[in-house]
Structure formats: structure tokens, C-alpha cells
Scaffold this motif. Structure first.
Motif, PDB file in Angstrom:
ATOM      1  N   TYR A  59       0.844  -1.186   0.000  1.00 43.10           N
ATOM      2  CA  TYR A  59       0.000   0.000   0.000  1.00 43.10           C
ATOM      3  C   TYR A  59       0.881   1.239   0.000  1.00 43.10           C
ATOM      4  N   ALA A  60       0.445   2.263  -0.712  1.00 44.11           N
ATOM      5  CA  ALA A  60       1.242   3.479  -0.822  1.00 44.11           C
ATOM      6  C   ALA A  60       1.256   4.241   0.495  1.00 44.11           C
ATOM      7  N   VAL A  61       2.408   4.798   0.825  1.00 42.69           N
ATOM      8  CA  VAL A  61       2.494   5.749   1.938  1.00 42.69           C
ATOM      9  C   VAL A  61       1.766   7.029   1.534  1.00 42.69           C
ATOM     10  N   CYS A  62       1.909   7.392   0.280  1.00 41.27           N
ATOM     11  CA  CYS A  62       1.137   8.491  -0.316  1.00 41.27           C
ATOM     12  C   CYS A  62       1.056   8.240  -1.813  1.00 41.27           C
ATOM     13  N   GLY A  63      -0.102   8.436  -2.381  1.00 42.86           N
ATOM     14  CA  GLY A  63      -0.286   8.313  -3.818  1.00 42.86           C
ATOM     15  C   GLY A  63      -1.078   9.492  -4.345  1.00 42.86           C
ATOM     16  N   VAL A  64      -0.759   9.919  -5.561  1.00 45.46           N
ATOM     17  CA  VAL A  64      -1.415  11.093  -6.160  1.00 45.46           C
ATOM     18  C   VAL A  64      -1.780  10.798  -7.607  1.00 45.46           C
ATOM     19  N   GLY A  65      -3.028  11.028  -7.951  1.00 45.56           N
ATOM     20  CA  GLY A  65      -3.462  11.029  -9.335  1.00 45.56           C
ATOM     21  C   GLY A  65      -3.798  12.447  -9.744  1.00 45.56           C
ATOM     22  N   ALA A  66      -3.451  12.838 -10.957  1.00 41.78           N
ATOM     23  CA  ALA A  66      -3.650  14.223 -11.390  1.00 41.78           C
ATOM     24  C   ALA A  66      -4.298  14.292 -12.756  1.00 41.78           C
ATOM     25  N   LEU A  67      -5.131  15.318 -12.938  1.00 42.79           N
ATOM     26  CA  LEU A  67      -5.720  15.669 -14.228  1.00 42.79           C
ATOM     27  C   LEU A  67      -5.453  17.149 -14.479  1.00 42.79           C
ATOM     28  N   THR A 100      -6.086  20.190 -17.488  1.00 37.83           N
ATOM     29  CA  THR A 100      -6.755  20.567 -18.732  1.00 37.83           C
ATOM     30  C   THR A 100      -6.169  21.871 -19.248  1.00 37.83           C
ATOM     31  N   LEU A 101      -5.886  21.915 -20.553  1.00 37.93           N
ATOM     32  CA  LEU A 101      -5.326  23.087 -21.206  1.00 37.93           C
ATOM     33  C   LEU A 101      -6.277  23.593 -22.281  1.00 37.93           C
ATOM     34  N   ASP A 102      -6.204  24.906 -22.570  1.00 37.97           N
ATOM     35  CA  ASP A 102      -6.984  25.443 -23.679  1.00 37.97           C
ATOM     36  C   ASP A 102      -6.165  25.338 -24.960  1.00 37.97           C
ATOM     37  N   ASP A 103      -6.673  25.898 -26.051  1.00 35.82           N
ATOM     38  CA  ASP A 103      -5.995  25.770 -27.336  1.00 35.82           C
ATOM     39  C   ASP A 103      -4.655  26.500 -27.371  1.00 35.82           C
ATOM     40  N   ASP A 104      -4.456  27.446 -26.440  1.00 30.36           N
ATOM     41  CA  ASP A 104      -3.187  28.160 -26.343  1.00 30.36           C
ATOM     42  C   ASP A 104      -2.257  27.516 -25.319  1.00 30.36           C
ATOM     43  N   LEU A 105      -2.626  26.312 -24.869  1.00 26.49           N
ATOM     44  CA  LEU A 105      -1.840  25.544 -23.896  1.00 26.49           C
ATOM     45  C   LEU A 105      -1.723  26.258 -22.545  1.00 26.49           C
ATOM     46  N   ARG A 106      -2.775  27.011 -22.209  1.00 29.15           N
ATOM     47  CA  ARG A 106      -2.850  27.610 -20.878  1.00 29.15           C
ATOM     48  C   ARG A 106      -3.707  26.716 -19.980  1.00 29.15           C
ATOM     49  N   VAL A 107      -3.372  26.684 -18.709  1.00 25.48           N
ATOM     50  CA  VAL A 107      -4.038  25.792 -17.765  1.00 25.48           C
ATOM     51  C   VAL A 107      -5.435  26.309 -17.453  1.00 25.48           C
ATOM     52  N   THR A 108      -6.425  25.479 -17.683  1.00 25.18           N
ATOM     53  CA  THR A 108      -7.807  25.832 -17.324  1.00 25.18           C
ATOM     54  C   THR A 108      -8.360  24.920 -16.229  1.00 25.18           C
ATOM     55  N   GLY A 109      -7.676  23.829 -15.949  1.00 30.28           N
ATOM     56  CA  GLY A 109      -8.131  22.912 -14.896  1.00 30.28           C
ATOM     57  C   GLY A 109      -6.957  22.133 -14.332  1.00 30.28           C
ATOM     58  N   ALA A 110      -6.963  21.944 -13.015  1.00 27.29           N
ATOM     59  CA  ALA A 110      -5.911  21.154 -12.358  1.00 27.29           C
ATOM     60  C   ALA A 110      -6.511  20.533 -11.100  1.00 27.29           C
ATOM     61  N   ARG A 111      -6.594  19.211 -11.105  1.00 26.88           N
ATOM     62  CA  ARG A 111      -7.172  18.499  -9.969  1.00 26.88           C
ATOM     63  C   ARG A 111      -6.273  17.327  -9.588  1.00 26.88           C
ATOM     64  N   ALA A 112      -6.350  16.954  -8.327  1.00 24.85           N
ATOM     65  CA  ALA A 112      -5.569  15.805  -7.860  1.00 24.85           C
ATOM     66  C   ALA A 112      -6.375  15.045  -6.819  1.00 24.85           C
ATOM     67  N   ALA A 113      -6.160  13.744  -6.761  1.00 25.51           N
ATOM     68  CA  ALA A 113      -6.794  12.891  -5.750  1.00 25.51           C
ATOM     69  C   ALA A 113      -5.707  12.064  -5.079  1.00 25.51           C
ATOM     70  N   TYR A 114      -6.007  11.602  -3.843  1.00 29.33           N
ATOM     71  CA  TYR A 114      -4.950  11.096  -2.974  1.00 29.33           C
ATOM     72  C   TYR A 114      -5.267   9.738  -2.374  1.00 29.33           C
ATOM     73  N   VAL A 115      -4.198   8.980  -2.167  1.00 30.18           N
ATOM     74  CA  VAL A 115      -4.228   7.670  -1.529  1.00 30.18           C
ATOM     75  C   VAL A 115      -3.499   7.772  -0.196  1.00 30.18           C
ATOM     76  N   SER A 116      -4.071   7.180   0.837  1.00 30.95           N
ATOM     77  CA  SER A 116      -3.450   7.107   2.171  1.00 30.95           C
ATOM     78  C   SER A 116      -3.241   8.476   2.801  1.00 30.95           C
ATOM     79  N   MET A 117      -4.145   9.397   2.532  1.00 32.65           N
ATOM     80  CA  MET A 117      -4.010  10.747   3.087  1.00 32.65           C
ATOM     81  C   MET A 117      -5.214  11.146   3.923  1.00 32.65           C
ATOM     82  N   LEU A 163       4.793  14.918  -4.690  1.00 28.31           N
ATOM     83  CA  LEU A 163       4.146  14.075  -5.698  1.00 28.31           C
ATOM     84  C   LEU A 163       3.063  14.829  -6.462  1.00 28.31           C
ATOM     85  N   THR A 164       2.370  15.755  -5.794  1.00 25.66           N
ATOM     86  CA  THR A 164       1.370  16.560  -6.493  1.00 25.66           C
ATOM     87  C   THR A 164       2.022  17.399  -7.571  1.00 25.66           C
TER      88      THR A 164
END
Length: 293
Positions: A193-201, A203-220, A274-275
Motif C-alpha cells: 500500500y502506498a504511503v502516499c499516492g497522487v493522481g492528477a488531471l 486541462t489546457l486550452d488551445d493556447d496551452l494555458r491551464v484551465t483545470g488542475a485536480r488531484a486525488a490522494y491515496v493514504s491521506m 508528488l502533487t
């Protein structure tokens, strides 16, 4: 140790399974993969009077990809979901996370839905479901209901599954737009089992600018946590975003517990590092997604 005595049921259809579950109520447990349940039975951490084995029930092992995302049936093994190219194409995060679930032997038998229903905050698939704003379909004698991931996990090993209900599938929603994903975790040994785990998403727009940033966690924490971190990086070009600041923001919002494996401070440090790492990698994947996606 050996399990406490129980009555074994092997229904061969969903209606038969639901009829048995309705009859036994809170005295019963469902057996699918059994990779979490059987050790608990052996150690008598669980002692149901009835064990309802659904492995002979047809139609519960499908993995289907649709406009909403990837729907995984109750008997689909981790390994099957991991190897499904259509599912990985629609939602790469699934394969990225499943590669970290225990060992291949466990993934060959364990089920993705069973892992979600087990509601272990140290399990990867609970975090993936949270990050994807997924849902669990729960059937009972006379009907069914869908429960959003944010409402499904109530505490450690505690979910919204009620006595008499059978989780028949979970839906992992497909992210929209130019979105990339990544998964990072640290464990004491490979497969632990992870001491800490991170999944990330990201999202960028057509100009490659960040429009979304989310993360979810394991063992936190007691339940899987999902955080919106766009405040730290939103509107900036992906290659100039301050992903380190996003990591600090995440760590400030999490309240991990200490245990024999790690202190709370160490877990917070891992969450920050990790985030940042996962978001940066996800942004890189997003930048290579075609504009029309």
C-alpha cells in the motif's frame, strides 16, 4: 486462523443474487474477487453469516467505453481493465493507476468494483473514482440507484452500500477537452500500500494555458480526497505554471494521519512533492492531446 462458519450461496443470475441479499440483509457479504474479503475472513475481522458468491452470475464482467466514460462491471478483474486498450485510450488514468495496484497475481483475481466498494482510502481505485467524478450503481431487489463518488465513501472501509444491495458497476467519467493525466506514489516496497499516492488531471486550452488542475490522494485520510488546485496555476502556460505552488496548496489542504509506516509530516511532504510531479507530467500529456479531442 480460519473463517468463522458461514452459509455459502452461489446464485447464477442477478435477480437470484438480489433475492439472496434481500433475505440475508446485513448478515451477508458478497464475494467477487475476494482479495480483500478473504484475508479479513481468515483473520475474523469480518464474520458474515452468509457469503454470496457472484462469480457465476453472467453479464457482470463487461468493460464498456461510451460518451460518458468507462463503465466497469462488478466481475471485471483489475488485469482485464488494465489491458483494455479502448478503456486506456478513453481514460489513460485507469491504466496508470492500475499498474500500482498490488501485484499481477492480485490483479488477475481482484475486481475493480470490489476495490471501490471495499472503500479503503489506501486503495488506488477509490481515488481514481473520486478524481473522475465517477459513480457506483447499486442494485437491490426491486430497483437500483446510482451514488456519486463524493457521496459513496463515508469512512475507512465504510461506504454507502446498504444491506441487501449489490454493486453492479462503476462509471469512471472521461475528462473533457485537452486533458492529460498522471499517477505517482511512494510505497515501502513494490506492491505494498502506498504511503502516499497522487493522481492528477490537467486541462489546457488551445493556447496551452491551464484551465483545470485536480488531484486525488491515496493514504491521506479516512476517505479518498480530491482537490481542485487550479487557483495556483490557472491561466498560465503549461510550461510556465508554478506546479510547486500547486503542491504546497495541496499539502495545506490535506490532514493525513500518522501510523507505523509514516508520520503525518512525512505524508504531507510526499503529497507536496508528488502533487507537483504528477501535475507537471499530466500537463505534458495534455499538451500532446490533439485540439479536437
Amino acid at each position: 486462523m480460519k473463517p468463522a462458519p458461514f452459509t455459502y450461496h452461489r446464485p447464477e443470475s442477478v435477480p437470484d443474487a438480489l433475492a439472496v441479499l434481500a433475505d440475508v440483509g446485513e448478515r451477508g457479504k458478497v464475494l467477487a474477487g475476494g482479495q480483500s474479503l478473504l484475508p479479513m475472513l481468515a483473520m475474523r475481522l469480518a464474520a458474515p453469516e452468509h457469503l454470496v458468491d457472484v462469480n457465476r452470475v453472467p453479464g457482470l464482467d463487461d468493460v464498456t467505453v461510451g460518451p460518458e466514460g468507462v463503465r466497469v462491471g462488478a466481475l471485471a478483474r483489475h488485469a482485464r481493465v488494465e489491458r483494455d486498450d479502448a478503456a486506456a485510450s478513453a481514460l489513460p488514468l485507469l491504466r496508470q493507476a492500475l499498474r500500482h495496484v498490488a501485484h499481477p497475481t492480485i490483479r488477475n483475481r481482484g475486481t475493480t468494483v470490489g476495490s471501490v466498494v471495499h472503500a479503503d482510502p489506501s486503495g488506488e481505485m477509490t481515488a481514481v473514482l473520486m478524481l473522475c467524478d465517477g459513480e457506483v450503481v447499486l442494485a437491490r431487489h426491486g430497483g437500483e440507484r446510482s451514488v456519486a463518488a463524493r457521496d459513496f465513501f463515508l469512512g475507512p472501509l465504510e461506504s454507502a452500500l446498504a444491506p441487501g444491495e449489490l454493486a453492479t458497476s462503476v462509471l469512471f467519467r472521461r475528462p473533457r477537452g485537452r486533458t492529460g493525466s498522471a499517477w505517482h506514489e511512494v510505497s515501502r516496497r513494490h506492491g505494498d500500500y502506498a504511503v502516499c499516492g497522487v493522481g492528477a488531471l490537467v486541462t489546457l486550452d488551445d493556447d496551452l494555458r491551464v484551465t483545470g488542475a485536480r488531484a486525488a490522494y491515496v493514504s491521506m485520510g479516512d476517505t479518498p480526497a480530491a482537490l481542485d488546485l487550479v487557483d495556483a496555476v490557472g491561466g498560465r502556460p503549461a510550461d510556465q505554471a508554478d506546479w510547486t505552488a500547486a503542491g504546497r496548496l495541496a499539502a495545506s489542504r490535506l490532514t493525513p494521519d500518522a501510523d507505523i509506516h509514516a508520520s503525518a509530516g512525512y505524508r504531507s511532504h510526499l503529497a507536496e512533492v508528488l502533487t507537483s510531479r504528477a501535475l507537471r507530467e499530466a500537463a505534458g500529456h495534455a499538451s500532446r492531446v490533439p485540439e479536437a479531442a
